[in-house]
Design an enzyme around this catalytic site. Sequence first.
Site, short mmCIF file in Angstrom:
data_model
loop_
_atom_site.label_atom_id
_atom_site.label_comp_id
_atom_site.label_asym_id
_atom_site.label_seq_id
_atom_site.Cartn_x
_atom_site.Cartn_y
_atom_site.Cartn_z
CE LYS A 1 7.54 1.60 -0.69
NZ LYS A 1 6.47 1.21 0.20
NE ARG B 1 0.33 -5.40 2.31
CZ ARG B 1 0.48 -4.75 3.45
NH1 ARG B 1 -0.36 -4.97 4.45
NH2 ARG B 1 1.43 -3.86 3.62
CD GLU C 1 8.38 9.60 -1.55
OE1 GLU C 1 8.34 9.74 -0.32
OE2 GLU C 1 7.57 8.91 -2.18
#
Length: 476
Positions: free
Chosen positions: A115, A292, A200
């Site tokens: 990430k 994916r 975040e």
Amino acid sequence: MFKKILIANRGEIAVRVIRACKDLGIKSVVIYSEADKESLHVKMADYAYELEGDPIGVYLDKQQILKIAKLSEVEAIHPGYGFLSENADFARQVQESGLVWIGPSAEIIEKMGDKNTARALMKQSGIPIVEGTDPLNDKTPEEIFKIASKIGYPVILKASAGGGGRGIRVIDDELSLLEGFEACKRESKAFFGNDDVFMEKYVSSPRHIEFQIVADLYGNVIHLGERDCSIQRRHQKLIEIAPSPSIDEGLRRRMGAVAVAAAKAVGYTNIGTVEFLLDERNQFYFMEMNTRIQVEHGVTEEITGIDLVVRQLRIAYGEILELQQQDIQFQGYAIEARINAEDARAEFAPSSGKIEVYYPALGPSVRVDSCIYKGYEIPPFYDSMVAKLIVRATSYDLAINKLSRALSEFTIKGVKTTIPFLKNICQDSVFRRGIFSTSYLASRLQDLIPQEEEDELDEISAIAAVIAWKNQERDK
Ligand code: ADP
Ligand code: ADP
Ligand code: MG
């Protein structure tokens, strides 16, 4: 097209990939653990090999899987989702041993699977990201406090390598910051073997909107629209909807263009998903990319008529993407409900055991992707999702009616499932209105958890459904 491939996975996704193989005339090879001897993927595949090791370990055992791939002379490996699907090392080893990896290259998984790396890359490419930091592991407690108060509470701590809603902590104030940070690191280390954790800004009341990307090996990239995955419990999706009932055509076009730009910025190939958070003012931010097939890919298939697993195989084989963006048409609304073997009345504790009665819902535009059958014993070692119920209708409203109808037909006895809980969601006015944020479920949870066992009426309709099913079996 490939003649034979290996599927390095289990459960419903292994079954889903086997079906695509059969549709294309490809032979399928699967692996399984001792606990999975009686699993549907083992029964359905053309060839199945039992691997030695613990029940989860065998699906992560790169060396043994490569050995079976050689032995069974497959040309390619499909990783499904979870397990090794976002493991760049494994993708590299597959490629180096002369096999095709059915997914993006190892380099792309490396960049986008983490990430944090993905955020940095997106920022460089001018894609909007949520305000946040690099991993905080080398920071002192004082520095971490400083960073959090600069960003402003609430903040969210996330494992760089995380997935499936794990390794995430929302922190409301400085009192729980350090404790949350340590817990997040521990969880991340245990689940993902890496304890990098970053911070975040917590976007308040966001919607989770993700775009399906399709890209061939020659630079052609399109999107197949969005899925609204805001119905979540503990950051894990429960119900997914395509298209989102809360965004309009203009916003769809803008977000879609950014998703395609994000994929192009890293030279993305095969299919993938760009996840965004959409705030109350319709500002959107890149959150992560899943390199994916996604659990909820079925809703996109239902509204576009495109088989995404078949696409993965065709792209990996080297076919050119013949579709352009303007060729993609969306028809109606599709909703997926994840049916988990869990007891909603006991904090969603996993429920394993033998399936005594199994009747999947049927009828027009109802689809069930599942890995269970009557007599099957659900092993206690794996993810609790045992079926995905997907319905399609011309409007969002009608799709909810159909989902509700299909859920009342769907009968699983022997283990507890989330079916009664999902039925309650279908009756909820906020869900029906179609505008909800990721905090919706948590805020309504107490009202939605079934108060008692299925009532008598449900028993009766379930019995009727089972009789109908038995008659049908007999008539075959
Ligand atoms: P999706 O984003 O497709 O909805 P989920 O986040 O629900 O997928 O994850 C699907 C499955 O894969 C879950 O069983 C989850 O625990 C597992 N999973 C997801 N990401 C990872 C990862 N990085 N490492 C290991 N397992 C993962
Ligand atoms: P995973 O890999 O587990 O899917 P994600 O980064 O996609 O992790 O986040 C999972 C969920 O957590 C999101 O769908 C969203 O509900 C919530 N979430 C993640 N980041 C934020 C954020 N910055 N603000 C608010 N919610 C967030
Ligand atoms: Mg995610």
